[in-house]
Design a protein around this motif. Structure first.
Motif, PDB file in Angstrom:
ATOM      1  N   ILE A 130       0.991  -1.100  -0.156  1.00 41.30           N
ATOM      2  CA  ILE A 130      -0.176   0.010  -0.042  1.00 41.30           C
ATOM      3  C   ILE A 130       0.993   1.255  -0.021  1.00 41.30           C
ATOM      4  O   ILE A 130       1.570   1.407   0.983  1.00 41.30           O
ATOM      5  CB  ILE A 130      -1.003  -0.094   1.185  1.00 41.30           C
ATOM      6  CG1 ILE A 130      -1.928  -1.275   1.343  1.00 41.30           C
ATOM      7  CG2 ILE A 130      -1.778   1.282   1.115  1.00 41.30           C
ATOM      8  CD1 ILE A 130      -2.971  -1.576   0.307  1.00 41.30           C
ATOM      9  N   HIS A 131       0.943   1.926  -1.102  1.00 40.79           N
ATOM     10  CA  HIS A 131       1.566   3.100  -1.260  1.00 40.79           C
ATOM     11  C   HIS A 131       0.830   4.584  -0.832  1.00 40.79           C
ATOM     12  O   HIS A 131      -0.115   4.485  -1.633  1.00 40.79           O
ATOM     13  CB  HIS A 131       2.422   3.169  -2.688  1.00 40.79           C
ATOM     14  CG  HIS A 131       3.424   2.260  -2.680  1.00 40.79           C
ATOM     15  ND1 HIS A 131       4.795   2.621  -2.599  1.00 40.79           N
ATOM     16  CD2 HIS A 131       3.595   0.714  -2.877  1.00 40.79           C
ATOM     17  CE1 HIS A 131       5.759   1.484  -2.593  1.00 40.79           C
ATOM     18  NE2 HIS A 131       4.930   0.349  -2.865  1.00 40.79           N
ATOM     19  N   GLY A 132       1.568   5.345  -0.363  1.00 40.31           N
ATOM     20  CA  GLY A 132       0.829   6.692  -0.116  1.00 40.31           C
ATOM     21  C   GLY A 132       1.394   7.551  -0.926  1.00 40.31           C
ATOM     22  O   GLY A 132       2.491   7.229  -1.810  1.00 40.31           O
ATOM     23  N   PHE A 133       1.305   9.179  -0.541  1.00 36.41           N
ATOM     24  CA  PHE A 133       2.041  10.063  -1.417  1.00 36.41           C
ATOM     25  C   PHE A 133       3.560  10.086  -0.832  1.00 36.41           C
ATOM     26  O   PHE A 133       4.536  10.524  -1.809  1.00 36.41           O
ATOM     27  CB  PHE A 133       1.591  11.494  -0.982  1.00 36.41           C
ATOM     28  CG  PHE A 133       0.076  11.703  -1.764  1.00 36.41           C
ATOM     29  CD1 PHE A 133       0.243  12.033  -3.227  1.00 36.41           C
ATOM     30  CD2 PHE A 133      -0.992  11.445  -1.056  1.00 36.41           C
ATOM     31  CE1 PHE A 133      -1.010  11.837  -3.777  1.00 36.41           C
ATOM     32  CE2 PHE A 133      -2.221  11.421  -1.837  1.00 36.41           C
ATOM     33  CZ  PHE A 133      -1.987  11.711  -3.082  1.00 36.41           C
ATOM     34  N   GLU A 137       3.292   2.584   2.584  1.00 33.65           N
ATOM     35  CA  GLU A 137       2.670   2.926   3.895  1.00 33.65           C
ATOM     36  C   GLU A 137       2.502   1.779   4.805  1.00 33.65           C
ATOM     37  O   GLU A 137       2.447   1.757   6.075  1.00 33.65           O
ATOM     38  CB  GLU A 137       1.201   3.591   3.643  1.00 33.65           C
ATOM     39  CG  GLU A 137       1.536   4.998   2.892  1.00 33.65           C
ATOM     40  CD  GLU A 137       1.497   6.129   3.833  1.00 33.65           C
ATOM     41  OE1 GLU A 137       0.616   6.072   4.769  1.00 33.65           O
ATOM     42  OE2 GLU A 137       2.246   7.192   3.649  1.00 33.65           O
TER      43      GLU A 137
END
Lengths: 245, 213
Positions: A130-133, A137
């Motif tokens: 799960i990648h955030g900005f 993440e």
């Protein structure tokens, strides 16, 4: 589309609708576990991955892991050598545990982790980074021994994992409400000049109001900001971005 | 700031639009390797770059640093023509639904707030123009970013690999709460849009007022 993939899709869309309406993390665990079960998964974890000195067990959002496995995993510090966790940092795409590369000669601990996971009934699994900005993440990782790993099943789990993770994060770390300004525009004006070192008399001249009126605005701003004195109020107002200098 | 470019004010942005087609080529063809979009003139443009396309371009002193575009779903559009297989049921099509595509940011701005400005821009523009939702084909690893920005995203089908990357068709709701969230996240001003010249409303322009700051 085949009838089967329509069903995979329908199941995933129904899950998403339901998970978004859940009010507690426990309910998310129950629903996600049940939904994953249709594809043969028995365990899952939604967790951050530790950086620097962070402790893994404090980053876990939700889990349905065998108790013995979680104890062993944390006690042994497996997160550092788990090939799935290592691979999760390298990719944005979901991957099967079995495809997470490691060299059993050079990393005997990695081999041990995969073997012990299998002892707990997790012979394979699917991991969704799960990648955030600001980068990675979290990861959602589900395991079991008799998995449906067809492309449609993996696509459904991929989609459900992202929504389960999002709901978990919303429920466990609710977003702060957007902040409403505490101060009136006049109070902000007065505090801005105060922050720039002007006296009440000077501010009064600039704004064409009397010095006592200036002081009244300052007092009101201090009260709203919960400040002990004028300097404290300036600091709070800047911190809240109600005053920019 | 993000400039809104429509049929009505396109003449004011001729050089910026020309620049943006070259940057799109640079990013989508050269960097991303979408060879189907390659053209000998080194510009990237397709059948959805028409008079009806709305461009939102992030400009920094005349230099294009990012952008995206909107296209009416009442016309044949990418989801209906190129990616219908990504949609499980009916491809959404309505006057107040637009298709959002070609989100790009030049390399040196990718660590900054340009992402959030561009995401706020699409919500703000759609709120102001009466658009109620947008459809898009997105790479799945972006979905958590949309969630982080407070966007309400509905999948239209299961993800499928496109050029080796899990890709899905989605419908994104236009909501004041989403705009508020992304503004808060990026510490953005009440308006991120610049509008020059006049253009008729895309749907209607009576439902939204900027919050007072």
């Amino acid at each position: 589309m085949t009838g089967q993939s329509v069903d995979y899709g329908r199941g995933a869309f129904e899950f998403i609708e339901r998970v978004c309406a859940l009010r507690s993390a426990t309910d998310v665990v129950r629903l996600f576990h049940e939904a994953l079960g249709r594809f043969g998964y028995e365990t899952f974890i939604i967790t951050g991955l530790p950086n620097g000195g962070q402790r893994f067990e404090q980053l876990v959002l939700l889990k349905h892991w065998p108790a013995g496995w979680f104890d062993l995993y944390t006690r042994e510090g497996y997160i550092l050598d788990d090939p799935v966790a290592v691979q999760c940092r390298r990719t944005v795409e979901p991957f099967e545990w079995a495809s997470a590369p490691y060299d059993p000669q050079r990393h005997p601990r990695s081999a041990e982790i995969m073997r012990r996971a299998a002892d707990f009934g997790m012979t394979n699994g699917l991991c969704v980074p799960i990648h955030g900005f600001v980068g990675l993440e979290a990861c959602v990782s589900a395991g079991g021994s008799d998995l449906d790993l067809s492309p449609q099943a993996k696509a459904a789990v991929h989609l459900m994992a992202i929504y389960a993770c999002n709901r978990a994060r919303q429920l466990l770390a609710p977003l702060a409400e957007p902040r409403k300004p505490l101060l009136t525009s006049r109070e902000r004006e007065v505090m801005t000049w105060t922050a720039m070192g002007k006296s009440a008399w000077e501010i009064g001249c600039i704004l064409r109001i009397s010095a006592p009126t200036v002081n009244k605005h300052v007092a009101s701003a201090m009260h709203k900001l919960g400040a002990a004195n004028k300097t404290h109020a300036v600091a709070r107002a800047i911190e809240r971005r109600e005053v920019n200098i | 700031m993000i400039h809104v470019i429509t049929a009505g004010n396109r003449s004011l942005y001729a050089s910026e639009l020309a620049q943006h087609h070259l940057i799109r080529h640079e990013i989508f063809v050269k960097e991303r390797g979408w060879s189907a979009l390659d053209r000998p003139d080194g510009r990237e443009l397709d059948g959805y770059d028409t008079d009806e396309t709305i461009y939102l371009l992030a400009l920094d002193e005349g230099r294009v640093v990012g952008g995206h575009r909107l296209f009416p779903t009442t016309r044949p559009h990418m989801l209906s023509e190129v990616f219908p297989a990504l949609v499980a049921q009916k491809v959404p099509s309505a006057p107040d639904v637009y298709e959002w595509s070609r989100f790009f940011i030049v390399r040196e701005r990718r660590s900054g707030r340009t992402y959030l400005r561009l995401m706020a821009a699409v919500q703000q523009l759609c709120l102001e123009e009466g658009i109620s939702s947008i459809t898009a084909v997105i790479e799945m690893w972006w979905l958590p970013r949309f969630h982080e920005a407070g966007f309400v995203v509905h999948p239209l089908g299961l993800p499928q690999p496109v050029e080796g990357v899990a890709t899905a068709a989605v419908m994104i709701e236009i909501r004041e709460e989403s705009l508020a969230r992304v503004r808060q996240l990026g510490d953005l001003p009440a308006s991120v849009l610049v509008r020059r010249g006049d253009s008729p409303p895309l749907v209607r322009r009576d439902g939204y007022r900027l919050p007072v700051q």
